[in-house]
Design a protein around this motif. Structure first.
Motif, mmCIF file in Angstrom:
data_model
loop_
_atom_site.group_PDB
_atom_site.id
_atom_site.type_symbol
_atom_site.label_atom_id
_atom_site.label_comp_id
_atom_site.label_asym_id
_atom_site.label_seq_id
_atom_site.Cartn_x
_atom_site.Cartn_y
_atom_site.Cartn_z
ATOM 1 N N GLU A 79 -3.929 -8.230 -5.397
ATOM 2 C CA GLU A 79 -2.918 -8.917 -4.705
ATOM 3 C C GLU A 79 -1.767 -8.512 -4.630
ATOM 4 O O GLU A 79 -1.317 -8.243 -5.988
ATOM 5 C CB GLU A 79 -3.305 -10.586 -4.923
ATOM 6 N N HIS A 80 -0.828 -8.536 -3.918
ATOM 7 C CA HIS A 80 0.412 -7.940 -3.902
ATOM 8 C C HIS A 80 1.409 -8.197 -2.926
ATOM 9 O O HIS A 80 1.253 -8.990 -1.932
ATOM 10 C CB HIS A 80 0.338 -6.273 -3.999
ATOM 11 N N ASP A 81 2.721 -8.040 -3.183
ATOM 12 C CA ASP A 81 3.522 -8.343 -2.185
ATOM 13 C C ASP A 81 4.259 -7.165 -1.542
ATOM 14 O O ASP A 81 5.427 -7.229 -0.990
ATOM 15 C CB ASP A 81 4.922 -9.124 -2.928
ATOM 16 N N GLY A 82 3.561 -6.176 -1.568
ATOM 17 C CA GLY A 82 4.062 -4.816 -1.206
ATOM 18 C C GLY A 82 4.923 -3.917 -1.982
ATOM 19 O O GLY A 82 4.993 -2.636 -1.882
ATOM 20 N N VAL A 83 5.379 -4.738 -3.097
ATOM 21 C CA VAL A 83 6.070 -4.006 -4.212
ATOM 22 C C VAL A 83 5.369 -3.993 -5.427
ATOM 23 O O VAL A 83 5.175 -2.933 -6.352
ATOM 24 C CB VAL A 83 7.512 -4.313 -4.431
ATOM 25 N N SER A 84 5.111 -5.130 -5.973
ATOM 26 C CA SER A 84 4.506 -5.404 -7.297
ATOM 27 C C SER A 84 2.929 -5.743 -7.142
ATOM 28 O O SER A 84 2.730 -6.436 -6.054
ATOM 29 C CB SER A 84 5.286 -6.380 -8.118
ATOM 30 N N ALA B 168 -4.241 -2.796 -0.071
ATOM 31 C CA ALA B 168 -4.383 -2.655 1.233
ATOM 32 C C ALA B 168 -3.251 -3.631 1.847
ATOM 33 O O ALA B 168 -2.646 -4.757 1.374
ATOM 34 C CB ALA B 168 -5.758 -3.484 1.643
ATOM 35 N N GLY B 169 -2.576 -2.992 3.010
ATOM 36 C CA GLY B 169 -1.324 -3.568 3.489
ATOM 37 C C GLY B 169 -0.827 -2.589 4.307
ATOM 38 O O GLY B 169 -1.191 -1.759 5.080
ATOM 39 N N LEU B 170 0.694 -2.751 4.661
ATOM 40 C CA LEU B 170 1.427 -2.020 5.111
ATOM 41 C C LEU B 170 2.677 -1.480 4.379
ATOM 42 O O LEU B 170 3.388 -2.716 3.880
ATOM 43 C CB LEU B 170 1.943 -2.447 6.643
ATOM 44 N N LEU C 211 -7.035 3.206 -4.440
ATOM 45 C CA LEU C 211 -7.213 3.382 -3.108
ATOM 46 C C LEU C 211 -6.144 2.588 -2.349
ATOM 47 O O LEU C 211 -6.246 1.567 -2.345
ATOM 48 C CB LEU C 211 -8.535 2.846 -2.741
ATOM 49 N N LEU C 212 -5.377 3.503 -1.395
ATOM 50 C CA LEU C 212 -4.314 2.991 -0.787
ATOM 51 C C LEU C 212 -4.461 3.037 0.806
ATOM 52 O O LEU C 212 -4.810 3.815 1.207
ATOM 53 C CB LEU C 212 -2.894 3.602 -0.841
ATOM 54 N N ALA C 213 -5.059 1.678 1.454
ATOM 55 C CA ALA C 213 -5.004 1.662 2.746
ATOM 56 C C ALA C 213 -4.045 0.752 3.334
ATOM 57 O O ALA C 213 -3.615 -0.106 3.126
ATOM 58 C CB ALA C 213 -6.374 0.873 2.898
ATOM 59 N N GLN C 214 -3.596 1.511 4.414
ATOM 60 C CA GLN C 214 -2.354 1.040 5.317
ATOM 61 C C GLN C 214 -2.795 0.931 6.860
ATOM 62 O O GLN C 214 -3.013 2.116 7.252
ATOM 63 C CB GLN C 214 -1.024 1.883 4.798
ATOM 64 N N SER C 215 -2.264 -0.089 7.279
ATOM 65 C CA SER C 215 -2.484 -0.214 8.796
ATOM 66 C C SER C 215 -1.853 -1.347 9.195
ATOM 67 O O SER C 215 -1.589 -2.391 8.449
ATOM 68 C CB SER C 215 -3.931 0.023 9.298
ATOM 69 N N ALA C 216 -1.441 -1.705 10.515
ATOM 70 C CA ALA C 216 -0.737 -2.665 11.111
ATOM 71 C C ALA C 216 -1.717 -3.895 10.763
ATOM 72 O O ALA C 216 -1.231 -5.149 10.470
ATOM 73 C CB ALA C 216 -0.472 -2.606 12.493
ATOM 74 N N ALA C 217 -2.998 -3.624 10.850
ATOM 75 C CA ALA C 217 -3.946 -4.747 10.945
ATOM 76 C C ALA C 217 -4.157 -5.425 9.424
ATOM 77 O O ALA C 217 -4.367 -6.521 9.409
ATOM 78 C CB ALA C 217 -5.272 -4.387 11.317
ATOM 79 N N LEU C 218 -3.474 -4.641 8.408
ATOM 80 C CA LEU C 218 -3.660 -5.206 7.142
ATOM 81 C C LEU C 218 -2.493 -5.862 6.729
ATOM 82 O O LEU C 218 -2.270 -6.356 5.473
ATOM 83 C CB LEU C 218 -4.225 -4.106 6.235
ATOM 84 N N GLU C 219 -1.213 -5.577 7.571
ATOM 85 C CA GLU C 219 0.090 -6.081 6.979
ATOM 86 C C GLU C 219 0.169 -7.334 6.297
ATOM 87 O O GLU C 219 0.804 -7.633 5.433
ATOM 88 C CB GLU C 219 1.035 -5.879 8.287
ATOM 89 N N HIS C 220 -0.471 -8.598 7.168
ATOM 90 C CA HIS C 220 -0.235 -9.841 6.502
ATOM 91 C C HIS C 220 -1.486 -10.361 5.839
ATOM 92 O O HIS C 220 -1.521 -11.407 5.600
ATOM 93 C CB HIS C 220 -0.090 -10.606 7.724
ATOM 94 N N PRO D 39 -4.614 8.470 -10.472
ATOM 95 C CA PRO D 39 -4.606 8.800 -9.187
ATOM 96 C C PRO D 39 -4.721 7.960 -8.150
ATOM 97 O O PRO D 39 -5.231 6.998 -7.972
ATOM 98 C CB PRO D 39 -5.654 9.967 -9.019
ATOM 99 N N ILE D 40 -3.776 8.085 -6.965
ATOM 100 C CA ILE D 40 -3.531 7.165 -5.919
ATOM 101 C C ILE D 40 -4.424 8.117 -4.728
ATOM 102 O O ILE D 40 -3.609 9.315 -4.438
ATOM 103 C CB ILE D 40 -2.482 6.944 -5.512
ATOM 104 N N GLU D 41 -5.246 7.404 -4.024
ATOM 105 C CA GLU D 41 -6.086 8.049 -3.058
ATOM 106 C C GLU D 41 -5.932 7.614 -1.649
ATOM 107 O O GLU D 41 -6.198 6.237 -1.659
ATOM 108 C CB GLU D 41 -7.595 8.205 -3.253
ATOM 109 N N GLU D 42 -5.175 7.985 -0.683
ATOM 110 C CA GLU D 42 -4.936 7.331 0.546
ATOM 111 C C GLU D 42 -6.037 7.278 1.331
ATOM 112 O O GLU D 42 -6.738 8.509 1.615
ATOM 113 C CB GLU D 42 -3.703 8.078 1.208
ATOM 114 N N ILE D 43 -6.291 6.144 1.954
ATOM 115 C CA ILE D 43 -7.716 6.139 2.919
ATOM 116 C C ILE D 43 -7.135 5.673 4.069
ATOM 117 O O ILE D 43 -6.168 4.815 4.349
ATOM 118 C CB ILE D 43 -8.884 5.181 2.357
ATOM 119 N N ALA D 44 -8.049 5.644 5.058
ATOM 120 C CA ALA D 44 -7.651 5.241 6.514
ATOM 121 C C ALA D 44 -7.672 3.735 6.456
ATOM 122 O O ALA D 44 -8.666 3.020 6.102
ATOM 123 C CB ALA D 44 -8.471 5.859 7.563
ATOM 124 N N GLY D 45 -6.862 3.029 6.929
ATOM 125 C CA GLY D 45 -6.905 1.478 7.024
ATOM 126 C C GLY D 45 -7.450 1.181 8.321
ATOM 127 O O GLY D 45 -7.690 1.884 9.326
#
Length: 310
Positions: A8-13, A37-39, A58-67, A163-169
């Motif tokens: 759980e995060h606020d995009g920064v912390s 997960a987020g944007l 694991l870093l998952a980013q997409s518009a669907a995960l933004e909120h 390590p940070i692995e970017e995955i498809a959101g």
């Protein structure tokens, strides 16, 4: 075996409850991965990578995960879940919203509000408002858990930058639509992670008296404000201040209960506090049964006097 913690995060912390969840995951598995997960949440993923006990982020980013919509986040977790033996959430509003969806989509059981990890397949959780502890076990390939954060101390130290692995959101599931949000801002500590909590009950009689009586004490102690369900239902305090089985489960270093009788549902949410102080004019109030220090007095006289002495 490896465990996936949904951060759980606020995009920064990273929110403090995630640190406790990582500690619980470390008791289930020797390898702990964290999903952020987020944007536009690269900063949060970096913060997660520096936490003790984390093997990979694991870093998952997409518009669907933004909120953080549960319907979309659950799909993201399910895509990853079959690579893990455990999928673990904090037993917060978000965790309780997402975890059941994940368990249903995986067709496995969910274990809620876990307070102790016996082994990788066996867990303890409170039942009957905390009056009994159930020991539960699972043969499912993937164990889906929510954990009571107050029961697990965050791991000490820091990670050597996992390590940070970017995955498809994931794409939007199309089940819900985000309309807006109102975020309450306060200079006080967040209730769930506060070291000191001052709570008021129905005896405060009105919203005005609640604020006039409780705020000076909270200011003196640097405490978060809490309330019983009765006080919240009566409109004396906002919903996000509610402590108890149907509110927030807390375990601060100091919990001060003012005018709270101590219904079993409230006790279930705060009785693990390290030191409990109760102020109530009813000598038979159940809150005294769990209090370390009890004062039989009128709170409208006792609280201002306590403030003057601090």
């Amino acid at each position: 075996m490896s465990a996936l913690v949904v951060a759980e995060h606020d995009g920064v912390s990273i929110k403090s409850g995630t640190l406790n969840t990582i500690a619980a995951a470390a008791k289930c598995s020797s390898e702990v991965h964290v999903l952020v997960a987020g944007l536009s949440c690269q900063e949060a993923s970096k913060a997660a990578s520096e936490l003790a006990g984390v093997s990979k982020v694991l870093l998952a980013q997409s518009a669907a995960l933004e909120h953080g919509l549960a319907e979309n986040l659950a799909l993201q977790v399910v895509e990853l879940a079959k690579s893990y033996t455990h999928v673990i959430f904090a037993a917060t509003a978000q965790g309780k919203n997402v975890a059941p969806r994940v368990a249903a989509l995986l067709d496995v059981a969910q274990f809620s509000d876990v307070t102790h990890v016996v082994d990788a397949s066996t867990f303890e959780r409170p039942i009957y408002a905390g009056n009994a502890i159930a020991t539960v076990t699972s043969a499912d390939a993937v164990k889906v858990l929510t954990v009571r954060t107050s029961s697990f101390e965050p791991l000490s130290g820091s990670s050597l930058s996992a390590p940070i692995e970017e995955i498809a959101g994931v794409s939007d599931a199309g089940l819900v639509r985000f309309m807006g949000q109102e975020i309450a801002k306060s200079e006080r500590p967040e209730l769930a992670g506060a070291k000191i909590i001052v709570s008021g009950g129905r005896a405060l009689a009105s919203k005005e008296q609640f604020m006039e009586t409780m705020t000076p004490l909270a200011d003196k102690l640097g405490a978060a404000l809490g309330a019983s369900r009765a006080a919240v239902d009566a409109g004396y305090a906002p919903n996000d201040w509610q402590v108890g089985q149907t509110g927030k489960i807390v375990a601060p270093d100091l919990y001060v209960a003012c005018g709270i009788s101590g219904a079993i549902q409230h006790l279930a949410g705060m009785k693990d506090s390290k030191v409990i102080v109760a102020i109530n004019k009813d000598p038979e109030a159940p809150i005294f049964s769990v209090a370390d220090f009890g004062l039989e007095a009128d709170l409208f006289a006792a609280v201002p006097e306590l403030v003057s002495k601090l």
